[in-house]
Design a protein around this motif. Structure first.
Motif, PDB file in Angstrom:
ATOM      1  N   TYR A 171     108.216 -44.124 -34.951  1.00  4.63           N
ATOM      2  CA  TYR A 171     106.774 -44.026 -35.067  1.00  4.63           C
ATOM      3  C   TYR A 171     106.254 -45.446 -35.305  1.00  4.63           C
ATOM      4  O   TYR A 171     106.685 -46.099 -36.257  1.00  4.63           O
ATOM      5  CB  TYR A 171     106.326 -43.108 -36.214  1.00  4.63           C
ATOM      6  CG  TYR A 171     104.820 -43.136 -36.326  1.00  4.63           C
ATOM      7  CD1 TYR A 171     104.189 -43.892 -37.316  1.00  4.63           C
ATOM      8  CD2 TYR A 171     104.024 -42.475 -35.382  1.00  4.63           C
ATOM      9  CE1 TYR A 171     102.799 -43.969 -37.366  1.00  4.63           C
ATOM     10  CE2 TYR A 171     102.644 -42.555 -35.429  1.00  4.63           C
ATOM     11  CZ  TYR A 171     102.032 -43.304 -36.416  1.00  4.63           C
ATOM     12  OH  TYR A 171     100.663 -43.395 -36.450  1.00  4.63           O
TER      13      TYR A 171
ATOM     14  N   PRO B  98     101.635 -41.547 -26.900  1.00  3.58           N
ATOM     15  CA  PRO B  98     102.476 -42.351 -27.781  1.00  3.58           C
ATOM     16  C   PRO B  98     101.991 -42.400 -29.223  1.00  3.58           C
ATOM     17  O   PRO B  98     100.835 -42.068 -29.507  1.00  3.58           O
ATOM     18  CB  PRO B  98     102.387 -43.767 -27.179  1.00  3.58           C
ATOM     19  CG  PRO B  98     101.474 -43.706 -26.036  1.00  3.58           C
ATOM     20  CD  PRO B  98     100.827 -42.367 -25.989  1.00  3.58           C
TER      21      PRO B  98
ATOM     22  N   SER C 213     104.173 -52.369 -29.063  1.00  2.64           N
ATOM     23  CA  SER C 213     104.270 -50.949 -29.407  1.00  2.64           C
ATOM     24  C   SER C 213     105.189 -50.199 -28.446  1.00  2.64           C
ATOM     25  O   SER C 213     106.007 -49.381 -28.872  1.00  2.64           O
ATOM     26  CB  SER C 213     102.880 -50.292 -29.369  1.00  2.64           C
ATOM     27  OG  SER C 213     101.961 -51.012 -30.152  1.00  2.64           O
ATOM     28  N   PHE C 214     105.068 -50.487 -27.182  1.00  2.00           N
ATOM     29  CA  PHE C 214     105.839 -49.766 -26.151  1.00  2.00           C
ATOM     30  C   PHE C 214     107.348 -49.771 -26.412  1.00  2.00           C
ATOM     31  O   PHE C 214     107.964 -48.709 -26.541  1.00  2.00           O
ATOM     32  CB  PHE C 214     105.497 -50.334 -24.763  1.00  2.00           C
ATOM     33  CG  PHE C 214     106.309 -49.735 -23.638  1.00  2.00           C
ATOM     34  CD1 PHE C 214     107.489 -50.352 -23.215  1.00  2.00           C
ATOM     35  CD2 PHE C 214     105.911 -48.565 -23.018  1.00  2.00           C
ATOM     36  CE1 PHE C 214     108.241 -49.798 -22.184  1.00  2.00           C
ATOM     37  CE2 PHE C 214     106.661 -48.007 -21.985  1.00  2.00           C
ATOM     38  CZ  PHE C 214     107.828 -48.622 -21.572  1.00  2.00           C
TER      39      PHE C 214
ATOM     40  N   TYR D 183      96.874 -47.387 -23.072  1.00  2.00           N
ATOM     41  CA  TYR D 183      96.922 -47.683 -24.508  1.00  2.00           C
ATOM     42  C   TYR D 183      97.062 -49.172 -24.813  1.00  2.00           C
ATOM     43  O   TYR D 183      96.247 -49.747 -25.525  1.00  2.00           O
ATOM     44  CB  TYR D 183      98.041 -46.884 -25.199  1.00  2.00           C
ATOM     45  CG  TYR D 183      98.169 -47.208 -26.671  1.00  2.00           C
ATOM     46  CD1 TYR D 183      99.260 -47.928 -27.158  1.00  2.00           C
ATOM     47  CD2 TYR D 183      97.187 -46.825 -27.582  1.00  2.00           C
ATOM     48  CE1 TYR D 183      99.364 -48.248 -28.499  1.00  2.00           C
ATOM     49  CE2 TYR D 183      97.281 -47.137 -28.927  1.00  2.00           C
ATOM     50  CZ  TYR D 183      98.377 -47.851 -29.383  1.00  2.00           C
ATOM     51  OH  TYR D 183      98.481 -48.173 -30.710  1.00  2.00           O
TER      52      TYR D 183
ATOM     53  N   TYR E  38     106.984 -41.254 -23.661  1.00  2.00           N
ATOM     54  CA  TYR E  38     105.544 -41.010 -23.776  1.00  2.00           C
ATOM     55  C   TYR E  38     104.793 -41.413 -22.512  1.00  2.00           C
ATOM     56  O   TYR E  38     105.275 -42.221 -21.721  1.00  2.00           O
ATOM     57  CB  TYR E  38     104.993 -41.826 -24.943  1.00  2.00           C
ATOM     58  CG  TYR E  38     105.693 -41.558 -26.254  1.00  2.00           C
ATOM     59  CD1 TYR E  38     106.573 -42.492 -26.791  1.00  2.00           C
ATOM     60  CD2 TYR E  38     105.489 -40.369 -26.941  1.00  2.00           C
ATOM     61  CE1 TYR E  38     107.226 -42.246 -27.986  1.00  2.00           C
ATOM     62  CE2 TYR E  38     106.144 -40.110 -28.140  1.00  2.00           C
ATOM     63  CZ  TYR E  38     107.014 -41.051 -28.650  1.00  2.00           C
ATOM     64  OH  TYR E  38     107.664 -40.798 -29.832  1.00  2.00           O
TER      65      TYR E  38
ATOM     66  N   TRP F  31     101.934 -43.589 -21.453  1.00  2.00           N
ATOM     67  CA  TRP F  31     101.265 -44.727 -22.090  1.00  2.00           C
ATOM     68  C   TRP F  31      99.866 -45.015 -21.562  1.00  2.00           C
ATOM     69  O   TRP F  31      99.013 -45.506 -22.287  1.00  2.00           O
ATOM     70  CB  TRP F  31     102.151 -45.970 -21.989  1.00  2.00           C
ATOM     71  CG  TRP F  31     103.295 -45.874 -22.939  1.00  2.00           C
ATOM     72  CD1 TRP F  31     104.512 -45.279 -22.708  1.00  2.00           C
ATOM     73  CD2 TRP F  31     103.334 -46.341 -24.281  1.00  2.00           C
ATOM     74  NE1 TRP F  31     105.288 -45.348 -23.827  1.00  2.00           N
ATOM     75  CE2 TRP F  31     104.601 -45.998 -24.804  1.00  2.00           C
ATOM     76  CE3 TRP F  31     102.415 -47.005 -25.101  1.00  2.00           C
ATOM     77  CZ2 TRP F  31     104.979 -46.311 -26.115  1.00  2.00           C
ATOM     78  CZ3 TRP F  31     102.787 -47.317 -26.407  1.00  2.00           C
ATOM     79  CH2 TRP F  31     104.065 -46.971 -26.901  1.00  2.00           C
TER      80      TRP F  31
ATOM     81  N   ALA G 292     108.320 -47.926 -29.802  1.00  2.00           N
ATOM     82  CA  ALA G 292     108.092 -46.479 -29.740  1.00  2.00           C
ATOM     83  C   ALA G 292     109.097 -45.817 -28.797  1.00  2.00           C
ATOM     84  O   ALA G 292     109.618 -44.737 -29.087  1.00  2.00           O
ATOM     85  CB  ALA G 292     106.669 -46.181 -29.291  1.00  2.00           C
ATOM     86  N   GLU G 293     109.374 -46.482 -27.686  1.00  2.00           N
ATOM     87  CA  GLU G 293     110.331 -45.920 -26.729  1.00  2.00           C
ATOM     88  C   GLU G 293     111.762 -45.971 -27.258  1.00  2.00           C
ATOM     89  O   GLU G 293     112.631 -45.243 -26.782  1.00  2.00           O
ATOM     90  CB  GLU G 293     110.227 -46.640 -25.371  1.00  2.00           C
ATOM     91  CG  GLU G 293     108.935 -46.316 -24.611  1.00  2.00           C
ATOM     92  CD  GLU G 293     108.875 -44.869 -24.132  1.00  2.00           C
ATOM     93  OE1 GLU G 293     109.956 -44.290 -23.840  1.00  2.00           O
ATOM     94  OE2 GLU G 293     107.765 -44.304 -24.046  1.00  2.00           O
TER      95      GLU G 293
ATOM     96  N   THR H  32     109.972 -42.683 -19.366  1.00  2.00           N
ATOM     97  CA  THR H  32     109.596 -42.976 -20.746  1.00  2.00           C
ATOM     98  C   THR H  32     109.416 -41.684 -21.530  1.00  2.00           C
ATOM     99  O   THR H  32     109.152 -40.624 -20.974  1.00  2.00           O
ATOM    100  CB  THR H  32     108.296 -43.790 -20.793  1.00  2.00           C
ATOM    101  OG1 THR H  32     107.269 -43.066 -20.107  1.00  2.00           O
ATOM    102  CG2 THR H  32     108.479 -45.140 -20.113  1.00  2.00           C
TER     103      THR H  32
END
Lengths: 133, 215
Positions: free
Chosen positions: B73, A69, B64-65, A32, A27, A29, B68-69, A25
């Protein structure tokens, strides 16, 4: 999280089917999304415990040299604000803004930099505690 | 038996996924999307058209995951939700009615993702149970109001092991230890992955997507 393991497997599969190359990934995570979810579960919306989890993630991400993230710092800041830790909250909002300039308009509201003369959020942490669910 | 369930589950999901993509209509027309590509996306809480109250945040906490991935933003979903509630917008319905002008002024997002959950939860039959999540989304450009993208997903996951005796014993226990909201919550992760990542139907990659991995 055991709860999400099958979903993530499927998610990984979907990524592969979509032709994406790598399961890594962008970020880190950490907690979160579980923290997002917990804020809406009876008995689990405890800012101190939730912010502690995100603090762990901050350290973990740093040690892995992976970025956090979008929204992570803002979320942690918002939890700190609910705990009355306004300096820490401000620090997090600034981090969000630094990391993601796209967040500037929104973060400026929390930092009380009035844009277009339209304040949005109250800085009264007592109010925040009362309306926390 | 647990091993059998663990290997059966992903295959059932895969078959469902295969049927989904196989039956999919022609590729999405990304013309408008390419004309106004967003850097930031505001995901508002979803409209919940199901009878399960847990759907709203079960879904919102998994959205969100993937976005965002995909390289965008994504504004902090819980913060946005709670701030809107503090400002006189108690429901997703009311939040989704906020004008694009106001969103531009107050949040500064390039695009808004409006979502609706149409199915969420588990059905328990005598020998098996099925968890389903169905959702749809619409991405709108804040400056122009143009619809950049629409998508929908319908994902189900079965838990029948195929062994009669074990199922008679397993199903009530499964029912006891796995609350349907949790199962559907987990399935949302896969559903959102499919919704946003399926080739020719999902979101295009955004500005933060690693250049060396662009499809």
């Amino acid at each position: 999280m055991k709860l999400l393991s099958t979903g993530r497997w499927l998610g990984g599969l979907a990524l592969l089917l979509a032709g994406c190359q790598s399961p890594k990934t962008i970020y880190y995570w950490g907690h979160y999304e579980p923290v997002v979810y917990a804020q809406y579960q009876p008995g689990k919306n405890q800012p101190e415990k939730l912010s502690a989890l995100l603090e762990q993630d901050e350290q973990k991400a740093a040690s892995k040299n992976q970025p956090l993230p979008p929204g992570f710092h803002a979320q942690l800041g918002y939890l700190y604000a609910q705990e009355g830790k306004s300096d820490l909250a401000r620090q997090q909002y600034l981090l969000e803004k630094q990391q993601f300039p796209e967040s500037a308009v929104f973060m400026d509201r929390f930092l009380n930099i009035k844009t277009n003369g339209v304040p949005l959020v109250s800085t009264n942490t007592a109010t925040k505690n009362e309306t926390t669910h | 038996m647990k091993r059998l369930i663990d290997t059966t589950l992903p295959w059932l999901a895969l078959i469902t996924l295969g049927l989904l993509t196989g039956c999919a209509s022609k590729p999405y027309d990304y013309t408008n999307y390419r004309a106004c590509p967003p850097r930031s996306i505001l995901v508002l809480p979803p409209l919940n058209n199901t009878t399960d109250m847990g759907a709203t945040y079960g879904y919102l906490s998994t959205v969100s995951f993937p976005i965002a991935e995909r390289g965008y933003y994504v504004f902090p979903v819980a913060v946005v939700d709670q701030v809107m509630k503090e400002n006189g917008l108690p429901t997703a319905g009311e939040m989704q009615q906020v004008s694009l002008q106001k969103i531009h002024e107050i949040i500064g997002a390039n695009a808004v993702l409006y979502t609706t959950i149409t199915q969420y939860g588990s059905k328990y039959q005598v020998l098996s149970s099925t968890t389903m999540v169905a959702a749809e989304g619409r991405l709108v450009d804040v400056k122009t109001g143009t619809v950049l993208w629409v998508g929908k997903v319908n994902l189900s996951q079965g838990t029948s092991s195929g062994n009669l005796l074990v199922d008679l014993v397993a199903t009530p226990f499964e029912q006891a230890i796995n609350q349907s909201t949790d199962q559907a919550h987990g399935l949302c992760v896969g559903a959102n992955a499919v919704l946003f990542n399926t080739k020719d139907h999902g979101l295009l990659t955004g500005p933060y997507f690693p250049q060396d991995q662009k499809p």
